[in-house]
Design an enzyme around this catalytic site. Structure first.
Site, short mmCIF file in Angstrom:
data_model
loop_
_atom_site.label_atom_id
_atom_site.label_comp_id
_atom_site.label_asym_id
_atom_site.label_seq_id
_atom_site.Cartn_x
_atom_site.Cartn_y
_atom_site.Cartn_z
N ILE A 19 -76.80 64.85 -26.17
CA ILE A 19 -76.66 65.60 -27.21
C ILE A 19 -76.33 67.28 -26.64
O ILE A 19 -75.54 67.87 -27.22
CB ILE A 19 -77.79 65.71 -28.20
CG1 ILE A 19 -77.87 64.33 -28.96
CG2 ILE A 19 -77.77 66.93 -29.28
CD1 ILE A 19 -79.20 63.96 -29.81
N ASP A 61 -86.16 74.86 -15.59
CA ASP A 61 -87.46 73.82 -15.91
C ASP A 61 -87.96 74.53 -16.83
O ASP A 61 -88.75 75.27 -16.76
CB ASP A 61 -88.16 73.75 -14.78
CG ASP A 61 -89.24 72.86 -14.70
OD1 ASP A 61 -89.78 72.33 -15.98
OD2 ASP A 61 -89.96 72.64 -13.70
N LYS A 122 -89.93 81.68 -26.99
CA LYS A 122 -90.69 82.88 -26.51
C LYS A 122 -89.58 83.87 -26.16
O LYS A 122 -89.62 84.67 -26.45
CB LYS A 122 -91.72 82.54 -25.70
CG LYS A 122 -92.51 83.68 -25.13
CD LYS A 122 -93.49 83.23 -24.31
CE LYS A 122 -94.11 84.25 -23.41
NZ LYS A 122 -94.97 85.49 -24.47
N SER A 161 -85.44 68.13 -32.49
CA SER A 161 -86.63 67.23 -32.93
C SER A 161 -86.32 65.82 -32.71
O SER A 161 -85.46 65.58 -32.08
CB SER A 161 -87.52 67.64 -34.21
OG SER A 161 -88.46 66.80 -34.45
N TYR A 175 -94.13 60.78 -27.29
CA TYR A 175 -92.82 61.49 -27.88
C TYR A 175 -92.81 61.56 -29.18
O TYR A 175 -92.34 62.88 -29.77
CB TYR A 175 -91.79 60.29 -27.81
CG TYR A 175 -90.46 60.64 -27.92
CD1 TYR A 175 -89.45 61.53 -27.10
CD2 TYR A 175 -89.90 60.24 -29.29
CE1 TYR A 175 -88.30 61.77 -27.41
CE2 TYR A 175 -88.59 60.50 -29.65
CZ TYR A 175 -87.72 61.35 -28.84
OH TYR A 175 -86.47 61.75 -28.93
N LYS A 179 -92.41 65.46 -30.78
CA LYS A 179 -91.36 65.96 -31.82
C LYS A 179 -92.01 66.38 -33.01
O LYS A 179 -91.40 67.27 -33.87
CB LYS A 179 -90.44 64.71 -32.03
CG LYS A 179 -89.49 64.32 -30.66
CD LYS A 179 -88.87 65.19 -30.27
CE LYS A 179 -87.90 64.89 -29.08
NZ LYS A 179 -86.88 65.88 -28.52
N THR A 210 -76.80 57.88 -26.05
CA THR A 210 -77.25 58.88 -25.07
C THR A 210 -77.83 58.01 -23.64
O THR A 210 -78.27 56.86 -24.01
CB THR A 210 -77.86 59.94 -25.21
OG1 THR A 210 -79.25 59.49 -25.53
CG2 THR A 210 -77.50 60.57 -26.51
#
Length: 269
Positions: A19, A61, A122, A161, A175, A179, A210
C-alpha cells in the site's frame, strides 16, 4: 494542494512495497513531490524509480525517534515543507493464539505499528506547525458560507490502521491491538491540532494483495484463510491501488472538514 507552480510534498512511510508503494506512485501521478521512506533501503529506491515527479528515498526505522526525526529533516531540507503524510509502515507479526503468543513478538508488533505511527505523527506535526497554511484554490471556496469555508491547512496526515482495528482477527491479537491503538492516536491527534490547520485521519483496509498477505497465507491454517476469503461480499481482496486512492483523497482539499475519521475499505465486510 498545489498553489501556482509549487508542487505539494507528500511523505510516505512503508513506501518500499504494498500500500505504501502504491500510495507514493499515486501521489506522484497527482503531481506531488515524494519522500519515500522504508526500513528496506533497496525496496524504497525501487519505488523512487517508479515515480513521475521529483522525490527522495529515505531509510527509516519508525521505532527510533532519531531515525524518524532525521526522515522529516531530510524531507524539509529537500522540499521545504511537508504537505501530506501517509504513515503506512507496519508489520503483521507471527500469528498465534493469545496463550501461545510470545511477549517479545507482541512488543515488536506494537513497537512498529503503534509506536511507529505515534513517532511519525510527533515529528510530522512538529514540522507542520511551523508551516504557513496553504489554500490551493481560493476561488473555489470564496462563495461558501463561513462555517465551511476552507481557509487553508498546514498539513494533512493519514495513518494506516486496518479492518482488524475495528473488530477481532483470530491469531492476531498483537496486530489487532496495534491497529486499534492507531485509531485512538489518530482521533487524539486530530482533536489536538484541528485548530492549527492540521487534519489527521486513518484508513482501515481489509485483506489487500500485498507481500504481507502472502506471508500470512503461509503462516495461517489454510481453512482459516478460506473462511476469510469467503467473508467478502465483493469476492476478492483489495488492490493496493484502491487503498492508495482513498489515502490521497483524505489528504486532498476535497474534504477540508474531515478529521479524526477512519475510512473502512473492506469490500462490504
Amino acid at each position: 494542494m498545489a498553489t501556482g507552480t509549487r508542487k505539494p510534498v507528500a511523505l510516505v512511510t512503508g513506501g518500499g512495497s504494498g500500500i505504501g508503494r502504491a500510495t507514493a506512485v499515486r501521489f506522484a501521478e497527482l503531481g506531488y513531490s515524494c519522500v519515500v521512506a522504508d526500513i528496506d533501503e533497496q525496496s524504497v529506491k525501487e519505488t523512487l524509480g517508479m515515480l513521475q515527479t521529483p522525490g527522495i528515498a529515505v531509510q527509516v526505522d519508525v521505532t527510533m525517534a532519531t531515525s524518524v526525526e532525521a526522515m522529516v529533516t531530510a524531507a524539509v531540507q529537500r522540499f521545504g515543507r511537508i504537505d501530506c503524510a501517509f504513515n503506512g509502515a507496519g508489520i503483521e507479526g507471527t500469528p498465534a493464539r493469545i496463550a501461545d503468543h510470545q511477549e517479545e513478538e507482541y512488543d515488536r508488533v506494537m513497537g512498529v505499528n503503534a509506536k511507529g505511527v505515534w513517532l511519525c505523527l510527533k515529528y510530522e506535526i512538529a514540522q507542520m506547525l511551523q508551516q504557513e497554511p496553504v489554500v490551493s484554490d481560493p476561488a473555489r471556496w470564496a462563495d461558501k458560507p463561513d462555517v465551511c469555508r476552507f481557509r487553508g491547512q498546514r498539513g494533512s496526515i493519514v495513518n494506516d490502521s486496518s479492518r482488524s482495528g475495528l473488530g477481532p482477527m483470530p491469531y492476531s491479537s498483537a496486530y489487532c491491538a496495534s491497529k486499534w491503538a492507531i485509531l485512538g492516536i489518530t482521533e487524539t491527534a486530530a482533536a489536538e491540532y484541528a485548530k492549527d490547520g492540521i487534519r489527521v485521519n486513518a484508513v482501515c483496509p481489509a485483506l489487500t494483495a500485498t507481500s504481507m498477505l502472502s506471508r500470512l497465507k503461509e503462516k495461517l491454517p489454510a481453512d482459516f484463510m478460506e473462511k476469510l476469503d469467503a467473508m467478502s461480499p465483493v469476492g476478492r481482496v483489495a488492490a493496493p491501488q484502491e487503498v492508495a486512492e482513498a489515502v490521497c483523497w483524505l489528504c486532498s482539499d476535497a474534504c477540508p472538514f474531515t478529521t479524526g475519521e477512519h475510512l473502512k475499505i473492506a469490500g462490504g465486510i
